[in-house]
Design an enzyme around this catalytic site. Sequence first.
Site, PDB file in Angstrom:
ATOM      1  N   CYS A  42       0.775   5.859   3.367  1.00 27.97           N
ATOM      2  CA  CYS A  42       0.157   5.357   4.479  1.00 27.97           C
ATOM      3  C   CYS A  42       0.277   6.085   5.844  1.00 27.97           C
ATOM      4  O   CYS A  42       0.174   5.773   6.963  1.00 27.97           O
ATOM      5  CB  CYS A  42       0.642   4.027   4.866  1.00 27.97           C
ATOM      6  SG  CYS A  42       0.006   2.766   3.681  1.00 27.97           S
ATOM      7  N   SER A  43       0.944   7.331   5.621  1.00 27.35           N
ATOM      8  CA  SER A  43       1.363   8.219   6.820  1.00 27.35           C
ATOM      9  C   SER A  43      -0.025   8.801   7.468  1.00 27.35           C
ATOM     10  O   SER A  43       0.072   9.319   8.447  1.00 27.35           O
ATOM     11  CB  SER A  43       2.447   9.142   6.311  1.00 27.35           C
ATOM     12  OG  SER A  43       1.589  10.193   5.524  1.00 27.35           O
ATOM     13  N   GLY A  80      -4.763   9.308   6.527  1.00 29.63           N
ATOM     14  CA  GLY A  80      -5.789   9.159   5.685  1.00 29.63           C
ATOM     15  C   GLY A  80      -6.335   8.103   5.318  1.00 29.63           C
ATOM     16  O   GLY A  80      -6.043   6.766   6.154  1.00 29.63           O
ATOM     17  N   ILE A  81      -6.609   7.783   4.237  1.00 32.54           N
ATOM     18  CA  ILE A  81      -7.190   6.520   3.765  1.00 32.54           C
ATOM     19  C   ILE A  81      -6.196   5.443   3.763  1.00 32.54           C
ATOM     20  O   ILE A  81      -6.419   4.303   4.363  1.00 32.54           O
ATOM     21  CB  ILE A  81      -7.716   6.928   2.276  1.00 32.54           C
ATOM     22  CG1 ILE A  81      -8.929   7.582   2.266  1.00 32.54           C
ATOM     23  CG2 ILE A  81      -7.967   5.394   1.712  1.00 32.54           C
ATOM     24  CD1 ILE A  81      -9.652   8.051   0.812  1.00 32.54           C
ATOM     25  N   GLY A  82      -4.887   5.841   3.379  1.00 29.17           N
ATOM     26  CA  GLY A  82      -3.804   4.837   3.418  1.00 29.17           C
ATOM     27  C   GLY A  82      -3.420   4.120   4.855  1.00 29.17           C
ATOM     28  O   GLY A  82      -3.212   3.093   4.894  1.00 29.17           O
ATOM     29  N   ILE A 127       0.958  -1.116  -0.020  1.00 31.25           N
ATOM     30  CA  ILE A 127       0.037  -0.001   0.038  1.00 31.25           C
ATOM     31  C   ILE A 127       0.747   1.213  -0.052  1.00 31.25           C
ATOM     32  O   ILE A 127       1.826   1.352   0.698  1.00 31.25           O
ATOM     33  CB  ILE A 127      -0.808  -0.016   1.156  1.00 31.25           C
ATOM     34  CG1 ILE A 127      -1.560  -1.318   1.476  1.00 31.25           C
ATOM     35  CG2 ILE A 127      -1.874   1.152   1.212  1.00 31.25           C
ATOM     36  CD1 ILE A 127      -2.432  -1.173   2.842  1.00 31.25           C
ATOM     37  N   ASP A 139       8.506   6.212  -2.391  1.00 32.80           N
ATOM     38  CA  ASP A 139       8.246   7.253  -3.073  1.00 32.80           C
ATOM     39  C   ASP A 139       7.694   7.210  -4.400  1.00 32.80           C
ATOM     40  O   ASP A 139       8.539   6.743  -5.208  1.00 32.80           O
ATOM     41  CB  ASP A 139       9.383   8.427  -3.056  1.00 32.80           C
ATOM     42  CG  ASP A 139       9.016   9.825  -3.664  1.00 32.80           C
ATOM     43  OD1 ASP A 139       7.847   9.939  -4.063  1.00 32.80           O
ATOM     44  OD2 ASP A 139       9.917  10.927  -3.493  1.00 32.80           O
ATOM     45  N   TYR A 164      -6.758  18.384 -10.114  1.00 36.14           N
ATOM     46  CA  TYR A 164      -6.946  17.176  -9.453  1.00 36.14           C
ATOM     47  C   TYR A 164      -7.995  16.153 -10.414  1.00 36.14           C
ATOM     48  O   TYR A 164      -7.358  14.949 -10.361  1.00 36.14           O
ATOM     49  CB  TYR A 164      -7.548  17.392  -8.214  1.00 36.14           C
ATOM     50  CG  TYR A 164      -7.665  16.140  -7.359  1.00 36.14           C
ATOM     51  CD1 TYR A 164      -6.630  15.549  -6.671  1.00 36.14           C
ATOM     52  CD2 TYR A 164      -8.899  15.775  -7.210  1.00 36.14           C
ATOM     53  CE1 TYR A 164      -7.010  14.513  -6.107  1.00 36.14           C
ATOM     54  CE2 TYR A 164      -9.257  14.373  -6.412  1.00 36.14           C
ATOM     55  CZ  TYR A 164      -8.364  13.718  -5.626  1.00 36.14           C
ATOM     56  OH  TYR A 164      -8.612  12.861  -5.152  1.00 36.14           O
TER      57      TYR A 164
END
Length: 317
Positions: free
Chosen positions: A11-12, A14-16, A8, A64, A154
Amino acid sequence: MNQKVVLITGCSSGIGLALAARIAKDEKKRFMVYATMRNVSKGEALVEAAGRALGRTLEIKQLDVCDEDSIKACVDSLPERRVDILISNAGMGLIGPIECQSIDEMKTVMDTNFFGLVRLLKEVLPDMKRRKKGHIVVISSVMGIQGILFNDVYAASKFAVEGFCESLAVQALRFNLNISLIEPGPVITEFERKVYDEGLKTDLSKADPVTADIFLNIYLKNYKQIFETLGQTAEDVAEHTLKIMTMEDPPFRHQTNTLYTPMTTLKYADPNGDLPIDTFYKMVFEHDKVFNASLNFIKLLCWRSRKSFTIEKDKSN
């Protein structure tokens, strides 16, 4: 136990973050999660959310999506370089009039949201094809279907993601691979708060007075109310994604927010494409009171039944 390897990105927070924690805490321990982020020093929140799963069914790695070497190094570090489920989640937002945005800012959004996915697949897809096994899960957006005011760049990045995946899905079938686009509407996360805060700082000196007024007094004014009314939590989106991941025959597209579905349905109701544009125009510029009344009504419904944002959990868990 034959665990599936899940990689994934983003992941730091939110959704991740919600995805990584939820999948790692799967009751049946069906997954080994490699949760990645650009800067691992920002992993404290994930460490806390993962709890006892950390070091057991979850490991944090650096990746990254804008750096091919970083992606390769991460995949090389996995046992046998195997990825059974790739969840492409890393992304960035940008709001405001295009006159006030630099080309470099726009390129950064495209580089992260679109080319980030492309880089991941160039590294992971060949092995999935060789094994004829794998699931590519992309956290897209309803803005990959329907453009929204002042989200031009976006939306363009998400349109690109959707077109890319739709083209690739035909080839993927030949190799017994699945591709699933998860399409949330508004999600209440730090990601959205950051986008909003950056929007407040927009230098509107290059915009004409009418455009600046629309952005400040219509778009930003209603931004928070729309998210408070229609917004899901990251945990809701994680539940939806887990459900799609564990399906035997997962769908290509899945919208996570039923309250937002009528808006995207407008696009398919009119082949000419005029209906959604006209509808949004009237909502924004002609029916301000009706728009606000509708939001308040929806908010009341949500307050009375929070089930609006949930899906039935897999009973087999």
